[in-house]
Enzyme design. Structure first.
Site, PDB file in Angstrom:
ATOM      1  N   THR A 152       0.847  -1.204   0.000  1.00 34.26           N
ATOM      2  CA  THR A 152       0.000   0.000   0.000  1.00 34.26           C
ATOM      3  C   THR A 152       0.873   1.241   0.000  1.00 34.26           C
ATOM      4  OG1 THR A 152      -1.670   1.263   1.211  1.00 34.26           O
ATOM      5  CG2 THR A 152      -0.233  -0.077   2.541  1.00 34.26           C
ATOM      6  N   ASP A 200      -7.863  -3.380   0.109  1.00 36.18           N
ATOM      7  CA  ASP A 200      -8.653  -2.490  -0.725  1.00 36.18           C
ATOM      8  C   ASP A 200      -9.918  -2.178   0.061  1.00 36.18           C
ATOM      9  OD1 ASP A 200      -8.437  -1.174  -3.379  1.00 36.18           O
ATOM     10  OD2 ASP A 200     -10.492  -1.887  -3.501  1.00 36.18           O
ATOM     11  N   SER A 201     -10.190  -0.913   0.188  1.00 37.53           N
ATOM     12  CA  SER A 201     -11.287  -0.526   1.062  1.00 37.53           C
ATOM     13  C   SER A 201     -11.963   0.720   0.537  1.00 37.53           C
ATOM     14  CB  SER A 201     -10.750  -0.283   2.476  1.00 37.53           C
ATOM     15  OG  SER A 201      -9.587   0.512   2.417  1.00 37.53           O
ATOM     16  N   PHE A 221      -7.770   9.239   8.625  1.00 40.36           N
ATOM     17  CA  PHE A 221      -7.493   9.692   7.258  1.00 40.36           C
ATOM     18  C   PHE A 221      -8.780   9.562   6.434  1.00 40.36           C
ATOM     19  CE2 PHE A 221      -7.413   5.613   4.970  1.00 40.36           C
ATOM     20  CZ  PHE A 221      -7.314   4.710   6.015  1.00 40.36           C
ATOM     21  N   GLY A 222      -8.690   9.918   5.173  1.00 41.64           N
ATOM     22  CA  GLY A 222      -9.816   9.727   4.248  1.00 41.64           C
ATOM     23  C   GLY A 222     -11.112  10.337   4.746  1.00 41.64           C
ATOM     24  N   TYR A 223     -12.157   9.521   4.794  1.00 42.36           N
ATOM     25  CA  TYR A 223     -13.488  10.004   5.155  1.00 42.36           C
ATOM     26  C   TYR A 223     -13.748   9.946   6.670  1.00 42.36           C
ATOM     27  CZ  TYR A 223     -14.127   9.381   0.135  1.00 42.36           C
ATOM     28  OH  TYR A 223     -13.984   9.468  -1.229  1.00 42.36           O
TER      29      TYR A 223
HETATM   30  P1  ITT Z   1      -3.441   1.744  -1.691  1.00 40.91           P
HETATM   31  O1  ITT Z   1      -4.215   1.262  -2.886  1.00 40.91           O
HETATM   32  O2  ITT Z   1      -2.022   2.104  -2.026  1.00 40.91           O
HETATM   33  O3  ITT Z   1      -3.555   0.830  -0.514  1.00 40.91           O
HETATM   34  P2  ITT Z   1      -5.476   3.802  -1.647  1.00 40.91           P
HETATM   35  O4  ITT Z   1      -5.714   5.016  -0.805  1.00 40.91           O
HETATM   36  O5  ITT Z   1      -5.510   3.987  -3.159  1.00 40.91           O
HETATM   37  O6  ITT Z   1      -4.083   3.147  -1.189  1.00 40.91           O
HETATM   38  P3  ITT Z   1      -7.839   2.154  -1.812  1.00 40.91           P
HETATM   39  O7  ITT Z   1      -7.819   2.092  -3.283  1.00 40.91           O
HETATM   40  O8  ITT Z   1      -8.136   0.911  -1.029  1.00 40.91           O
HETATM   41  O9  ITT Z   1      -6.467   2.680  -1.212  1.00 40.91           O
HETATM   42  O10 ITT Z   1      -8.866   3.285  -1.398  1.00 40.91           O
HETATM   43  C1  ITT Z   1      -9.201   3.437  -0.086  1.00 40.91           C
HETATM   44  C2  ITT Z   1      -9.894   4.787   0.086  1.00 40.91           C
HETATM   45  O11 ITT Z   1     -11.084   4.565   0.848  1.00 40.91           O
HETATM   46  C3  ITT Z   1      -9.008   5.709   0.914  1.00 40.91           C
HETATM   47  O12 ITT Z   1      -8.215   6.524   0.087  1.00 40.91           O
HETATM   48  C4  ITT Z   1     -10.042   6.468   1.722  1.00 40.91           C
HETATM   49  O13 ITT Z   1     -10.536   7.517   0.930  1.00 40.91           O
HETATM   50  C5  ITT Z   1     -11.147   5.447   1.925  1.00 40.91           C
HETATM   51  N1  ITT Z   1     -10.922   4.682   3.165  1.00 40.91           N
HETATM   52  C6  ITT Z   1     -10.600   3.364   3.294  1.00 40.91           C
HETATM   53  N2  ITT Z   1     -10.436   3.024   4.578  1.00 40.91           N
HETATM   54  C7  ITT Z   1     -10.650   4.136   5.289  1.00 40.91           C
HETATM   55  C8  ITT Z   1     -10.615   4.446   6.652  1.00 40.91           C
HETATM   56  O14 ITT Z   1     -10.286   3.540   7.566  1.00 40.91           O
HETATM   57  N3  ITT Z   1     -10.881   5.702   7.012  1.00 40.91           N
HETATM   58  C9  ITT Z   1     -11.198   6.636   6.120  1.00 40.91           C
HETATM   59  N4  ITT Z   1     -11.237   6.454   4.811  1.00 40.91           N
HETATM   60  C10 ITT Z   1     -10.966   5.207   4.381  1.00 40.91           C
END
Ligand code: ITT
Length: 217
Positions: A10, A72-73, A156-158
């Site tokens: 990741t 993937d999340s 992070f993220g949302y």
């Molecule tokens: P990698 O593929 O390199 O692991 P990525 O950020 O592209 O990194 P994903 O394609 O799995 O990863 O997308 C995950 C997105 O979903 C991430 O960027 C966040 O926007 C959201 N996300 C997933 N898990 C989260 C969490 O625990 N808290 C907040 N947002 C989350």
């Protein structure tokens, strides 16, 4: 005895922190993609979390020769028919930052002020793959409600708008330990941890054996 090396496939710093923390007491050496120098980007063009997780883990394991673990999340919002879903990281465009994605979601959700329409779930699929292409898959999910403005500075993220009713806090108001006890990623890892010894044995059995080849150039 040598520790099993596991590559975290990741580039997401938030995920990396959480996964390293979850696996800190286990007898494995965790490496990052950055420990290996420049590696080609993996295109996340699958239609499901599972496809993308397998793609990331198997690609890293094949090109690096070590077992790899990928997550993937994303966030699945009921009122948006499951969006942003597998496109969570790229919701506001291919090079979007977390802030841009969050802003776009807050804007989209202005159309749904009714609390009954603010249900969302984080979903996560973890793939553990070896260089043979064999893989194990684990899943986790966590339900919550979307706030109309960010709260908290962690995560992070949302996370800043994902409100977890049982704790009356957003994910951004929890410590990494607190979040991992209930989160989608935490749930997937709960299962992984419960059978970690078996996974290590499976990795040993599935690692390709490379015999030295004698030849003249
Ligand atoms: P990698 O593929 O390199 O692991 P990525 O950020 O592209 O990194 P994903 O394609 O799995 O990863 O997308 C995950 C997105 O979903 C991430 O960027 C966040 O926007 C959201 N996300 C997933 N898990 C989260 C969490 O625990 N808290 C907040 N947002 C989350």
């Amino acid at each position: 005895m040598l520790k099993t090396i596991l590559v975290l496939a990741t580039r997401n710093i938030g995920k990396t922190k959480e996964i390293r923390q979850i696996l800190q007491d286990f007898d494995v050496e965790i490496k990052n993609l950055d420990d290996f120098g420049p590696i080609p980007e993996i295109e996340e063009d699958g239609n499901t979390f599972e496809e993308n997780a397998y793609k990331k883990a198997s690609f890293a394991a094949r090109i690096l020769g070590y077992p790899a673990i990928a997550d993937d999340s994303g966030l699945v919002v009921e009122a948006l028919n499951g969006k942003p879903g597998v496109r969570s990281a790229r919701y506001a465009g291919n090079n979007a930052t977390d802030e841009m994605n969050l802003k776009k979601l807050i804007k989209e959700m202005e159309k749904f002020p009714d609390p009954n329409n603010r249900k969302a779930a984080f979903e996560c699929v973890i793939s553990i793959a070896t260089a043979t292409g064999a893989a194990l898959t684990y899943e986790g999910r966590c339900e919550g409600l979307l706030l109309d403005e960010p709260k908290g500075d962690g995560g992070f993220g949302y996370d800043p708008i994902f409100f977890y009713p049982e704790l009356k806090k957003t994910f951004a108001e929890l410590s990494i330990e607190e979040k991992s006890l209930i989160s989608h990623r935490g749930m997937a890892f709960k299962e992984i941890i419960s059978e970690f010894d078996k996974i290590l044995t499976w990795i040993d059995i599935n690692m390709p054996q490379f015999e030295p080849v004698k030849c003249k150039l």
